[in-house]
Design a protein around this motif. Structure first.
Motif, short mmCIF file in Angstrom:
data_model
loop_
_atom_site.label_atom_id
_atom_site.label_comp_id
_atom_site.label_asym_id
_atom_site.label_seq_id
_atom_site.Cartn_x
_atom_site.Cartn_y
_atom_site.Cartn_z
N GLU A 134 0.83 -1.21 0.00
CA GLU A 134 0.00 0.00 0.00
C GLU A 134 0.86 1.26 0.00
O GLU A 134 0.54 2.25 -0.67
CB GLU A 134 -0.93 0.00 1.21
CG GLU A 134 -2.03 -1.05 1.14
CD GLU A 134 -2.98 -1.01 2.31
OE1 GLU A 134 -4.01 -1.70 2.25
OE2 GLU A 134 -2.70 -0.30 3.29
N GLY A 135 1.97 1.25 0.76
CA GLY A 135 2.84 2.41 0.79
C GLY A 135 3.47 2.71 -0.55
O GLY A 135 3.52 3.87 -0.98
N LEU A 136 3.93 1.68 -1.24
CA LEU A 136 4.57 1.86 -2.54
C LEU A 136 3.58 2.24 -3.64
O LEU A 136 3.81 3.19 -4.40
CB LEU A 136 5.31 0.58 -2.95
CG LEU A 136 6.60 0.26 -2.20
CD1 LEU A 136 7.06 -1.16 -2.52
CD2 LEU A 136 7.70 1.27 -2.54
N PHE A 137 2.47 1.49 -3.72
CA PHE A 137 1.63 1.61 -4.90
C PHE A 137 0.37 2.46 -4.70
O PHE A 137 -0.17 2.99 -5.66
CB PHE A 137 1.28 0.22 -5.42
CG PHE A 137 2.52 -0.61 -5.68
CD1 PHE A 137 3.45 -0.20 -6.62
CD2 PHE A 137 2.78 -1.77 -4.96
CE1 PHE A 137 4.60 -0.93 -6.86
CE2 PHE A 137 3.93 -2.52 -5.19
CZ PHE A 137 4.84 -2.09 -6.14
N ASP A 138 -0.09 2.59 -3.46
CA ASP A 138 -1.22 3.48 -3.19
C ASP A 138 -0.76 4.87 -2.79
O ASP A 138 -1.30 5.88 -3.26
CB ASP A 138 -2.11 2.91 -2.09
CG ASP A 138 -2.82 1.63 -2.49
OD1 ASP A 138 -2.87 1.35 -3.70
OD2 ASP A 138 -3.31 0.92 -1.61
N VAL A 144 3.19 -0.61 -11.01
CA VAL A 144 3.62 -2.00 -10.90
C VAL A 144 4.09 -2.43 -12.27
O VAL A 144 3.34 -2.97 -13.09
CB VAL A 144 2.47 -2.90 -10.39
CG1 VAL A 144 2.96 -4.34 -10.24
CG2 VAL A 144 1.93 -2.39 -9.07
N ASP A 145 5.36 -2.16 -12.53
CA ASP A 145 5.93 -2.41 -13.85
C ASP A 145 7.45 -2.42 -13.71
O ASP A 145 8.04 -1.39 -13.40
CB ASP A 145 5.49 -1.32 -14.83
CG ASP A 145 6.05 -1.51 -16.24
OD1 ASP A 145 6.88 -2.42 -16.44
OD2 ASP A 145 5.67 -0.73 -17.12
N PRO A 146 8.10 -3.56 -13.91
CA PRO A 146 9.55 -3.63 -13.76
C PRO A 146 10.32 -2.68 -14.66
O PRO A 146 11.50 -2.41 -14.41
CB PRO A 146 9.88 -5.10 -14.10
CG PRO A 146 8.61 -5.83 -13.87
CD PRO A 146 7.52 -4.88 -14.24
N LYS A 147 9.66 -2.17 -15.69
CA LYS A 147 10.33 -1.25 -16.60
C LYS A 147 10.08 0.22 -16.23
O LYS A 147 10.65 1.12 -16.84
CB LYS A 147 9.87 -1.50 -18.03
CG LYS A 147 10.23 -2.89 -18.56
CD LYS A 147 9.75 -3.07 -19.99
CE LYS A 147 10.10 -4.47 -20.50
NZ LYS A 147 9.60 -4.68 -21.89
N ALA A 148 9.22 0.45 -15.23
CA ALA A 148 8.89 1.81 -14.84
C ALA A 148 9.88 2.35 -13.82
O ALA A 148 10.49 1.59 -13.07
CB ALA A 148 7.47 1.86 -14.27
N HIS A 149 10.04 3.64 -13.77
CA HIS A 149 10.84 4.35 -12.76
C HIS A 149 12.33 4.01 -12.84
O HIS A 149 13.05 4.13 -11.85
CB HIS A 149 10.33 4.05 -11.34
CG HIS A 149 8.85 4.23 -11.18
ND1 HIS A 149 8.24 5.47 -11.21
CD2 HIS A 149 7.85 3.32 -11.00
CE1 HIS A 149 6.93 5.31 -11.05
NE2 HIS A 149 6.67 4.02 -10.93
N GLN A 173 11.48 -6.05 -7.37
CA GLN A 173 10.80 -7.01 -8.25
C GLN A 173 9.74 -6.38 -9.14
O GLN A 173 9.53 -6.83 -10.26
CB GLN A 173 10.16 -8.12 -7.41
CG GLN A 173 11.14 -9.12 -6.86
CD GLN A 173 11.83 -9.92 -7.96
OE1 GLN A 173 11.20 -10.38 -8.90
NE2 GLN A 173 13.15 -10.07 -7.84
N LEU A 174 9.08 -5.33 -8.66
CA LEU A 174 7.90 -4.83 -9.36
C LEU A 174 8.09 -3.45 -9.96
O LEU A 174 7.18 -2.92 -10.60
CB LEU A 174 6.70 -4.82 -8.41
CG LEU A 174 6.32 -6.17 -7.81
CD1 LEU A 174 5.12 -6.03 -6.89
CD2 LEU A 174 6.05 -7.20 -8.89
N THR A 175 9.26 -2.83 -9.75
CA THR A 175 9.55 -1.54 -10.36
C THR A 175 11.00 -1.55 -10.85
O THR A 175 11.77 -2.46 -10.52
CB THR A 175 9.39 -0.36 -9.38
OG1 THR A 175 10.53 -0.28 -8.52
CG2 THR A 175 8.12 -0.50 -8.55
N GLY A 176 11.36 -0.51 -11.59
CA GLY A 176 12.75 -0.37 -12.04
C GLY A 176 13.55 0.58 -11.18
O GLY A 176 14.65 1.00 -11.57
N LEU A 177 13.05 0.92 -9.99
CA LEU A 177 13.70 1.88 -9.10
C LEU A 177 15.10 1.42 -8.67
O LEU A 177 15.35 0.22 -8.49
CB LEU A 177 12.87 2.08 -7.84
CG LEU A 177 11.60 2.92 -7.95
CD1 LEU A 177 10.71 2.68 -6.73
CD2 LEU A 177 11.93 4.40 -8.07
N THR A 178 15.98 2.39 -8.46
CA THR A 178 17.22 2.15 -7.72
C THR A 178 16.88 2.28 -6.24
O THR A 178 16.33 3.30 -5.80
CB THR A 178 18.31 3.16 -8.09
OG1 THR A 178 18.66 2.97 -9.46
CG2 THR A 178 19.54 2.99 -7.22
#
Length: 338
Positions: A134-138, A144-149, A173-178
């Protein structure tokens, strides 16, 4: 049935802090399930409620908000579960918790337990998994996209705690964040790396440590620690129009105006809010099902830190003491009452 309750106490070893009681077994109605508890995990919220964070406890209160167990009975409005199935959940803060042999829980907050994990591993996941998701996605509104961010950075303050450990894994696993996590001890820093953090820095010198990585700011901050301790650091390190989410309250006053000049968004994540206010509680069951799939696929791992022993007053007291000492890595789990 047997349960362990508290009458409230700041000292976990005080009289009435934790005591064994006997209760009648209730039958479920409506959306409720009755679950026989197989394993539970202990969270900071347990110690806070015991110590009076939600107000004085007029009656004995059963704590515990992480459980895995088998369904023994179902209410008349339950359609997605059957007797005998194994489920996991965090439940809700305004109902009796899972420090007991059996528990009634709203089925909309429940999902099938991961099939590849031991019960102790599953018990470690619901509350932290829901909070992290909830903190990350809401709240931070990440995709929710490994190629995003892929060109953006997330700072996780207190990365070795239960929520921080799960935030690191889901972000990887679910984003492209560093992902940059904070930790101060060698063992907690290594734990963060095992969870998937790209970098680990010391939160005692947070600004200078981040700048030493070659970055002046970060795009997102997920703060799993007292916001008062890190408020000025966060105001310094967050980029203009960045986002901050926090899960832990503070006794200190903070200057919200410090975020104004950068137009920074600040939000709270409180996992119990959906059930407490009846706002789409079924979403938590859906999130737990998604987490179970990630666990069964091996994309994330359980954050089980230590199995304390079977659920009894002595073992539960020890778990509360360890959490309050503030040096726990991963989650503390107890198995069923004997």
């Amino acid at each position: 049935m047997k349960a362990i309750a508290t009458k409230g106490a700041s000292d976990v070893r005080a009289t009435g802090a934790l005591e064994l009681i006997e209760l009648d077994i209730e039958e479920p109605h409506g959306h409720d399930l009755r679950v026989r508890i197989e394993a539970i995990a202990v969270n900071p919220v347990d110690t806070k409620v015991r110590a009076g964070a939600l107000g004085p406890l007029d009656d004995a209160r059963i704590l515990g908000w992480d459980a895995v167990g088998r369904i023994e009975a179902i209410g008349e409005r339950v359609t997605d579960f059957a007797v005998g199935e194994r489920v996991y959940y965090a439940g809700q803060v305004d109902r009796p918790g899972c420090n007991a042999e059996q528990q009634l829980v709203d089925s909309r907050l429940v999902a099938y337990a991961p099939r590849s994990l031991e019960i102790e591993e599953s018990a470690a996941m619901p509350l932290t998994g829901l909070t992290a998701w909830e903190g990350l996605f809401d709240q931070l509104r990440l995709a929710v996209d490994p190629k995003a961010h892929g060109d953006e950075t997330l700072l996780v303050i207190n990365g070795a705690g239960g929520v921080g450990s799960t935030v690191i894994q889901l972000a990887r696993q679910l984003t492209g964040l560093t992902v940059i996590a904070t930790a101060s001890r060698p063992q907690s820093a290594e734990w963060c790396r095992e969870m998937g953090a790209h970098e680990v820095i010391n939160h005692h010198e947070l600004v200078s440590e981040l700048h030493a990585t070659g970055r002046q700011t970060v795009d997102y901050i997920f703060n799993c620690h007292d916001i008062g301790v890190h408020w000025e650091n966060m105001a310094t390190l967050i980029r203009p129009l960045g986002r901050i989410v926090a899960i832990a309250e503070t006794a200190q006053q903070v200057d919200l105006n410090a975020l104004q000049s950068k137009a920074v968004s600040f939000s709270w994540e409180f996992m119990f809010a959906r059930a407490l206010h009846g706002y789409h509680p079924e979403r938590q069951g859906e999130i737990l099902a998604e987490l179970a799939t990630l666990l069964d696929e091996g994309r994330i791992r359980s954050i089980l830190g230590e199995v304390i022993g079977p659920l009894d007053v002595d073992h539960l007291t020890r778990a509360h003491e360890q959490l309050e000492a503030g040096h726990t890595t991963g989650k503390l789990v107890l198995t069923a009452m004997r």
